[in-house]
Design an enzyme around this catalytic site. Sequence first.
Site, PDB file in Angstrom:
ATOM      1  N   LEU A   1     -15.158   5.891  -4.918  1.00 64.10           N
ATOM      2  CA  LEU A   1     -13.728   5.639  -4.993  1.00 64.10           C
ATOM      3  C   LEU A   1     -13.367   4.652  -6.105  1.00 64.10           C
ATOM      4  CD1 LEU A   1     -11.248   6.454  -3.260  1.00 64.10           C
ATOM      5  CD2 LEU A   1     -11.412   4.190  -2.252  1.00 64.10           C
TER       6      LEU A   1
ATOM      7  N   GLN B   1      -8.002  14.731   3.827  1.00 66.66           N
ATOM      8  CA  GLN B   1      -7.328  13.997   2.757  1.00 66.66           C
ATOM      9  C   GLN B   1      -8.155  13.940   1.477  1.00 66.66           C
ATOM     10  OE1 GLN B   1      -6.531   9.567   3.017  1.00 66.66           O
ATOM     11  NE2 GLN B   1      -4.443  10.349   2.945  1.00 66.66           N
TER      12      GLN B   1
ATOM     13  N   PHE C   1       0.849  -1.196   0.000  1.00 68.42           N
ATOM     14  CA  PHE C   1       0.000   0.000   0.000  1.00 68.42           C
ATOM     15  C   PHE C   1       0.876   1.235   0.000  1.00 68.42           C
ATOM     16  CE2 PHE C   1      -4.529   1.045   1.324  1.00 68.42           C
ATOM     17  CZ  PHE C   1      -5.094   0.154   0.446  1.00 68.42           C
TER      18      PHE C   1
ATOM     19  N   GLU D   1      -6.747   2.757  -5.757  1.00 69.49           N
ATOM     20  CA  GLU D   1      -5.407   3.037  -6.230  1.00 69.49           C
ATOM     21  C   GLU D   1      -4.887   1.878  -7.086  1.00 69.49           C
ATOM     22  OE1 GLU D   1      -3.717   5.353  -3.148  1.00 69.49           O
ATOM     23  OE2 GLU D   1      -1.761   4.475  -3.473  1.00 69.49           O
TER      24      GLU D   1
ATOM     25  N   ARG E   1      -3.003  10.757   6.447  1.00 66.83           N
ATOM     26  CA  ARG E   1      -3.187   9.377   6.863  1.00 66.83           C
ATOM     27  C   ARG E   1      -2.671   8.432   5.791  1.00 66.83           C
ATOM     28  NH1 ARG E   1      -7.268   5.343   5.559  1.00 66.83           N
ATOM     29  NH2 ARG E   1      -8.206   6.708   4.021  1.00 66.83           N
TER      30      ARG E   1
ATOM     31  N   ARG F   1      -0.385   9.975  -3.010  1.00 65.43           N
ATOM     32  CA  ARG F   1      -1.745  10.475  -3.214  1.00 65.43           C
ATOM     33  C   ARG F   1      -1.850  11.992  -3.293  1.00 65.43           C
ATOM     34  NH1 ARG F   1      -5.829   7.123   0.761  1.00 65.43           N
ATOM     35  NH2 ARG F   1      -5.600   5.141  -0.312  1.00 65.43           N
TER      36      ARG F   1
ATOM     37  N   HIS G   1      -8.470  12.046  -2.238  1.00 62.87           N
ATOM     38  CA  HIS G   1      -8.041  10.867  -2.995  1.00 62.87           C
ATOM     39  C   HIS G   1      -8.018  11.242  -4.472  1.00 62.87           C
ATOM     40  CE1 HIS G   1      -7.862   6.770  -4.473  1.00 62.87           C
ATOM     41  NE2 HIS G   1      -7.642   6.350  -3.241  1.00 62.87           N
TER      42      HIS G   1
ATOM     43  N   HIS H   1     -11.737  12.579   1.017  1.00 65.05           N
ATOM     44  CA  HIS H   1     -11.721  11.163   1.353  1.00 65.05           C
ATOM     45  C   HIS H   1     -11.723  10.878   2.849  1.00 65.05           C
ATOM     46  CE1 HIS H   1     -11.177   6.972   0.666  1.00 65.05           C
ATOM     47  NE2 HIS H   1      -9.989   6.910   1.207  1.00 65.05           N
TER      48      HIS H   1
HETATM   49  C1  LIG Z   1     -14.410   4.868  -0.026  1.00 65.30           C
HETATM   50  C2  LIG Z   1     -13.562   4.700   1.190  1.00 65.30           C
HETATM   51  C3  LIG Z   1     -12.608   3.707   1.232  1.00 65.30           C
HETATM   52  C4  LIG Z   1     -11.808   3.536   2.358  1.00 65.30           C
HETATM   53  N1  LIG Z   1     -10.882   2.563   2.344  1.00 65.30           N
HETATM   54  C5  LIG Z   1     -10.095   2.382   3.434  1.00 65.30           C
HETATM   55  C6  LIG Z   1      -9.108   1.379   3.454  1.00 65.30           C
HETATM   56  O1  LIG Z   1      -8.946   0.653   2.489  1.00 65.30           O
HETATM   57  N2  LIG Z   1      -8.363   1.222   4.557  1.00 65.30           N
HETATM   58  C7  LIG Z   1      -8.535   2.003   5.646  1.00 65.30           C
HETATM   59  O2  LIG Z   1      -7.828   1.799   6.619  1.00 65.30           O
HETATM   60  N3  LIG Z   1      -9.455   2.973   5.659  1.00 65.30           N
HETATM   61  C8  LIG Z   1     -10.236   3.204   4.584  1.00 65.30           C
HETATM   62  N4  LIG Z   1     -11.189   4.197   4.597  1.00 65.30           N
HETATM   63  C9  LIG Z   1     -11.434   4.964   5.805  1.00 65.30           C
HETATM   64  C10 LIG Z   1     -12.277   4.163   6.816  1.00 65.30           C
HETATM   65  O3  LIG Z   1     -13.240   3.447   6.125  1.00 65.30           O
HETATM   66  C11 LIG Z   1     -13.013   5.023   7.816  1.00 65.30           C
HETATM   67  O4  LIG Z   1     -12.154   5.941   8.350  1.00 65.30           O
HETATM   68  C12 LIG Z   1     -13.554   4.194   8.962  1.00 65.30           C
HETATM   69  O5  LIG Z   1     -14.358   3.176   8.450  1.00 65.30           O
HETATM   70  C13 LIG Z   1     -14.349   4.995   9.933  1.00 65.30           C
HETATM   71  O6  LIG Z   1     -15.007   4.129  10.848  1.00 65.30           O
HETATM   72  P1  LIG Z   1     -15.848   4.675  12.068  1.00 65.30           P
HETATM   73  O7  LIG Z   1     -16.258   3.501  12.852  1.00 65.30           O
HETATM   74  O8  LIG Z   1     -15.078   5.699  12.756  1.00 65.30           O
HETATM   75  O9  LIG Z   1     -17.092   5.402  11.449  1.00 65.30           O
HETATM   76  P2  LIG Z   1     -18.269   4.928  10.487  1.00 65.30           P
HETATM   77  O10 LIG Z   1     -18.058   3.607   9.948  1.00 65.30           O
HETATM   78  O11 LIG Z   1     -18.500   6.041   9.548  1.00 65.30           O
HETATM   79  O12 LIG Z   1     -19.513   4.797  11.433  1.00 65.30           O
HETATM   80  C14 LIG Z   1     -20.198   5.890  11.931  1.00 65.30           C
HETATM   81  C15 LIG Z   1     -21.368   5.388  12.722  1.00 65.30           C
HETATM   82  O13 LIG Z   1     -21.881   6.433  13.488  1.00 65.30           O
HETATM   83  C16 LIG Z   1     -23.255   6.549  13.332  1.00 65.30           C
HETATM   84  N5  LIG Z   1     -23.607   7.953  13.518  1.00 65.30           N
HETATM   85  C17 LIG Z   1     -23.104   9.008  12.886  1.00 65.30           C
HETATM   86  N6  LIG Z   1     -23.654  10.116  13.346  1.00 65.30           N
HETATM   87  C18 LIG Z   1     -24.502   9.754  14.312  1.00 65.30           C
HETATM   88  C19 LIG Z   1     -25.379  10.472  15.182  1.00 65.30           C
HETATM   89  N7  LIG Z   1     -25.475  11.776  15.163  1.00 65.30           N
HETATM   90  N8  LIG Z   1     -26.135   9.769  16.046  1.00 65.30           N
HETATM   91  C20 LIG Z   1     -26.058   8.430  16.084  1.00 65.30           C
HETATM   92  N9  LIG Z   1     -25.242   7.730  15.307  1.00 65.30           N
HETATM   93  C21 LIG Z   1     -24.482   8.393  14.439  1.00 65.30           C
HETATM   94  C22 LIG Z   1     -23.542   5.995  12.005  1.00 65.30           C
HETATM   95  O14 LIG Z   1     -24.807   5.437  11.974  1.00 65.30           O
HETATM   96  C23 LIG Z   1     -22.494   4.916  11.862  1.00 65.30           C
HETATM   97  O15 LIG Z   1     -22.980   3.714  12.397  1.00 65.30           O
HETATM   98  C24 LIG Z   1     -11.963   4.391   3.461  1.00 65.30           C
HETATM   99  C25 LIG Z   1     -12.910   5.396   3.422  1.00 65.30           C
HETATM  100  C26 LIG Z   1     -13.688   5.575   2.289  1.00 65.30           C
HETATM  101  C27 LIG Z   1     -14.615   6.729   2.230  1.00 65.30           C
END
Ligand SMILES: Cc1cc2nc3c(=O)[nH]c(=O)nc-3n(C[C@H](O)[C@H](O)[C@H](O)COP(=O)(O)OP(=O)(O)OC[C@H]3O[C@@H](n4cnc5c(N)ncnc54)[C@H](O)[C@@H]3O)c2cc1C
Lengths: 245, 131, 138, 566
Positions: D242, D230, D117, D245, D377, D276, D232, D342
């Site tokens: 997305l 960030q 990566f 890459e 990141r 990136r 992408h 991103h």
């Molecule tokens: C297209 C894409 C590809 C990615 N690929 C990678 C990768 O390959 N490798 C990597 O390491 N990272 C990657 N990332 C980044 C990574 O996916 C995210 O940073 C990570 O999943 C965030 O997880 P989280 O649990 O913090 O939040 P999320 O998974 O976004 O969860 C948020 C949760 O909070 C809840 N919520 C939000 N607001 C409220 C509210 N006000 N009240 C109640 N509930 C609420 C939502 O319902 C949801 O359940 C990628 C991101 C994107 C956009």
Amino acid sequence: MAEGDLTLKVQRFDPTADKLPYWQSFTLKTRPGMTVLDALFEVLNHQDGTLAFRFCCRAGVCGSCAMVIGGKVRLACETQVVQFLGKGDLMLSPLPHQPVVKDLAVDYTHFFDRLKRVKPYLVGKEPYPEKEYIQSIKERQLINDPIDCILCGSCTSSCTMAWTNSDYLGPAALLKSYRFLADTRDNVPDDRLDIIEGESGVWRCHTQFNCVEVCPKKLNPTEAIQKMKIKAFKRKLFGRRGTKK
Amino acid sequence: MSEQRVSTSKVAGTWAWAFQRISAVLLIVFLGVHLYAAHFMDVGAETGEEPLITFDEVSLRLDQLLYIVVDYGMLSMILLHGLNGFRTVLFDFDMFVRRKKLIDVTLWVVGIGTLIWGIVILFPFISGAGG
Amino acid sequence: MKISSFKWLFGRNSEFWPTNMKTGMWAWVGHRLTGLVLVAYVFLHLSFISTASMAEGGADFDALMETTSQPLFVAMDFLLVIVVIYHAMNGLRVVLFDLGVGIRRQKLVFWITMAISAVLIVGGMLAIWHLVFPEGVA
Amino acid sequence: MYYHKILVIGGGLAGLRAAIESAPKVDTAIISQVHPVRSHSGAAQGGVNASLANNPAAKDDTWEKHAFDTVKGSDYLADQDAVEFMTKEAGPCIYEIEHWGCPFSRTDDGKIAQRPFGGAGYPRTCYATDKTGMYMLHTLWERSVKLNVPLYEDRIMVDLVVEGDAVRGVICLNMKTGELEQFMAEAVIIASGGSGQIYGRSTNALISTGSAQSTCYRRGVPLKDMEFVQFHPTSLFGTNILMTEGARGEGGYIVNNLGERFMSKYAAKAMELAPRDIVSRSIQTEINEGRGINGQDFVHLDLRHLGREKILERLPGIRDLAINFVDVDPIEKPVPIQPGQHYTMGGIDTDINGATKFKGLYAAGECGCVSVHGANRLGGNSLLDTVVFGKKSGQVAAEYVLGKKAAKEGEGAMNKCLRETRDRIDGMLSRKGTENHSDIRAEMKETMIKKVGIFRDKPLMEEALANVRALKARFANITVQNKGKGYNLDLIRALELEGMLDVAEAIAVGALKREESRGAHSRLDFKERDDVKFLQHTIATYSPKGPVITYSPVKVTKYKPEARRY
Ligand SMILES: Cc1cc2nc3c(=O)[nH]c(=O)nc-3n(C[C@H](O)[C@H](O)[C@H](O)COP(=O)(O)OP(=O)(O)OC[C@H]3O[C@@H](n4cnc5c(N)ncnc54)[C@H](O)[C@@H]3O)c2cc1C
Ligand code: HEM
Ligand code: SF4
Ligand code: F3S
Ligand code: FES
């Protein structure tokens, strides 16, 4: 990527106010690349703020936006509107036979309850190994398909067996069960078979194949169900020993 | 929160399913034999020119144990398959699942009753030609 | 709130609208309907025979059998042939799936069994025709 | 009033992991806007980093090397103690998820497969085909089912209840009924994900609006490093979904309207495979200078020369996305792409345990900022962040609650807060302005991507700030058409927007004040990194007049800042 006017005919229903659902039409200008979800947002933002529908990832991976679009269950965010231009009104209605929260948003409670009944989690051999379980590429292939399920609910809501029999686990839950049965790391195949061989388990499937038709991830719940029928039957014939891994 | 319910009854699921398949395959065999016997086989010379099924012909056939077995066997198979299938249809609906016991008993009674009825119906044929 | 109203479950945007129903679903609907029709037929058949056979001697039975060559009965017989053969052949298809054969090609399997059914049905009808009208009456 | 000892806000990876950790010890419930499996974490494709050394090419990989790559990638803004903790915990955390059922792809000898990566010295990104996030998310949800963790879905946290220096609970809007509900708790873990929807052209889910984050911000919880966003390089034009890459890794070209592979001008050696931020900047430069395709805001990702076979074999998912979303088959036509927002590196200011300024309030995942990502990141580190710090915050919160004597304090504060929230919402519903809030939202997104985007300079950002403030003023004049209760998207989106505007302002102000270029924060008027003045975290604290910016030191342990070259 033609542009033009599109009329959406949306099934509206507010359970707290309406007795029966009704259709409402919205006409909007399409633009290249517009998806049905985009079209719904266009209506929400500029025509009718009372419209309700579910959405999240808008990339076809979260399973929020399944609905009936033009007579077929699809993901709204993955469906381009251009294919419907010039073919009359585009009808949108919520997933069939699900309790409606409002308009196109349905209540998934029962769907997830069904899912929870099949022990939807891996029960590995304990104590856990120090590192990962060893699973060969070939063994991993057994679950390549069923792990792709995004739990969108399209299949279970299109299976009439699940309509009329609320105990029936339905294709999504059964596919989940299969996903663990087929996983070489799972250690409780007998428990799983106990659950799915009840009368509300696999035997309720009469190979309608609706689940296969509607699955947006092109999965085949029927195949999984049939395989489990055979497994359960073999166990009945030859006893439990046959199923231990 | 939401209790994890375990599936209801697993009394008959597997067997009911398996039986439906086995009886289905057997029915194809029975049906083949039955049709052949009823319509295409010459039982006696006197009926050779007569295409329609007659009492005498049937009686003649039923004189032989084989046909009695085939006909009664088929009848019971059809009943079992048909009523078991009907049961499946009923239990696809919540409202009937709730009355499971009642339906099971009723179907057995109807099934056995009909079987006896069917058996009795054929007596005149069997005795008719024999006597 | 569940919307179970007929209009919404069977309307133009539902899977029960004929153009929306797919092969597997058609096959199932057909199988179920024919299954139920057959159950009903068994009882009809039994009462039919019983009214005759319960009479002394068997003259009535033969008379009854005569009536089966009336057009209405021939039509009924044709229908029965279609129903039985469809149910049997699709039943065979279902059994194949249960044995794990052809699930991924379910539509193809359906059309194959239907092709065989068609042949059997035509054969069955010809046979009936021949039995009922051995001289080849129109 | 509901009561649970610990409330986890968010059912994404971070939230689930926290709940799984604390639930067996202390009564814990999850509150989430969408069902956990619908969370945005499910969209992550590439993988998750851990120095397992499973790949033959990574035999001598260690957590220290992972830590170094992360710190260097962060342009030295990451807190190094936190990075060390994360990289050390990476292995055990990944094994744990594997034991719970995560179907990782496998190496020939049956171990978890790892791929190379960006920005990493070794192939250490564990992956499960190109759906790593989804499989991890489902696995953790399944685990939470096993542990019977109660779940309140379809509920949006609309207010945080704090009393003195301690948290008392949250107020939620039940989307189904439209009622406000009080949830009282001893500890609250915020795991609500990123706030990418503040920006136009975001690869994030439509619910990644940071609504919970902005709620906390408004109640006095400081935000850290919000200016680091960030971008992408390759997101689909139009939907900004997305395009991994991997498309460039397999040899795809990026070309402008003249048909040139313009990367030769910016990174002659690495070409399309430059880091990136560099690729993003290069594409944006071309577009800004009018060499986008047809003068529009995109360039082409050309895969045709790879040939049908290779595309079908290596990039089937990408092909499906392109066909589904822009109706372009990459085998036959180039794919329109543009850089897209991103990831939000910044977030709720927490220490290494995920603890915030308030007692009992924790944050984990993308909504928080421990800081392990600093100014930029590395791919594969955010999924790791969610599980490592999700777990940690769950642990710490459980210990805090167990060590606490008093319970169920603060009913008064709960009720007061409920009244305030109700007034706020009723006030919003009764406004009869002329503005459409979806237009305001669109303008905010446009402003942020254009003016506080990939390239920044003072005049642009000042304009942006003025715009955002103007939008805030216009927001006071909106109408929420839908006055109903059930599933009122109109209201929900208005509420979200209110919070997003606050956070947008914090981003703009923080960015304006940071007069240097570091990682994703690239200023045309200050092109160099300035370690003397700005080797510091930006802390934004809410005030009604706008964010108050202060700075806090960066923890440097082993790795002294040096020039970041690849
Ligand atoms: C297209 C894409 C590809 C990615 N690929 C990678 C990768 O390959 N490798 C990597 O390491 N990272 C990657 N990332 C980044 C990574 O996916 C995210 O940073 C990570 O999943 C965030 O997880 P989280 O649990 O913090 O939040 P999320 O998974 O976004 O969860 C948020 C949760 O909070 C809840 N919520 C939000 N607001 C409220 C509210 N006000 N009240 C109640 N509930 C609420 C939502 O319902 C949801 O359940 C990628 C991101 C994107 C956009
Ligand atoms: C001639 C050969 C027959 C074959 C091969 C056959 C096969 C089958 C099979 C495989 C099923 C199970 C379908 C499923 O579970 O989806 C079935 C169901 C059924 N059969 Fe038959 N059958 C035959 C004859 C009959 C007859 C004569 C009757 C009438 C008495 C009958 C009545 C039924 C009924 C009522 C069902 C249940 C319908 C359903 O579940 O949808 N069948 N049959
Ligand atoms: S099997 Fe397919 S249709 Fe069913 S829930 Fe999973 S993804 Fe949806
Ligand atoms: S639609 Fe239903 S009946 Fe079986 S094949 Fe699929 S589960
Ligand atoms: S919005 Fe996620 S699948 Fe459509």
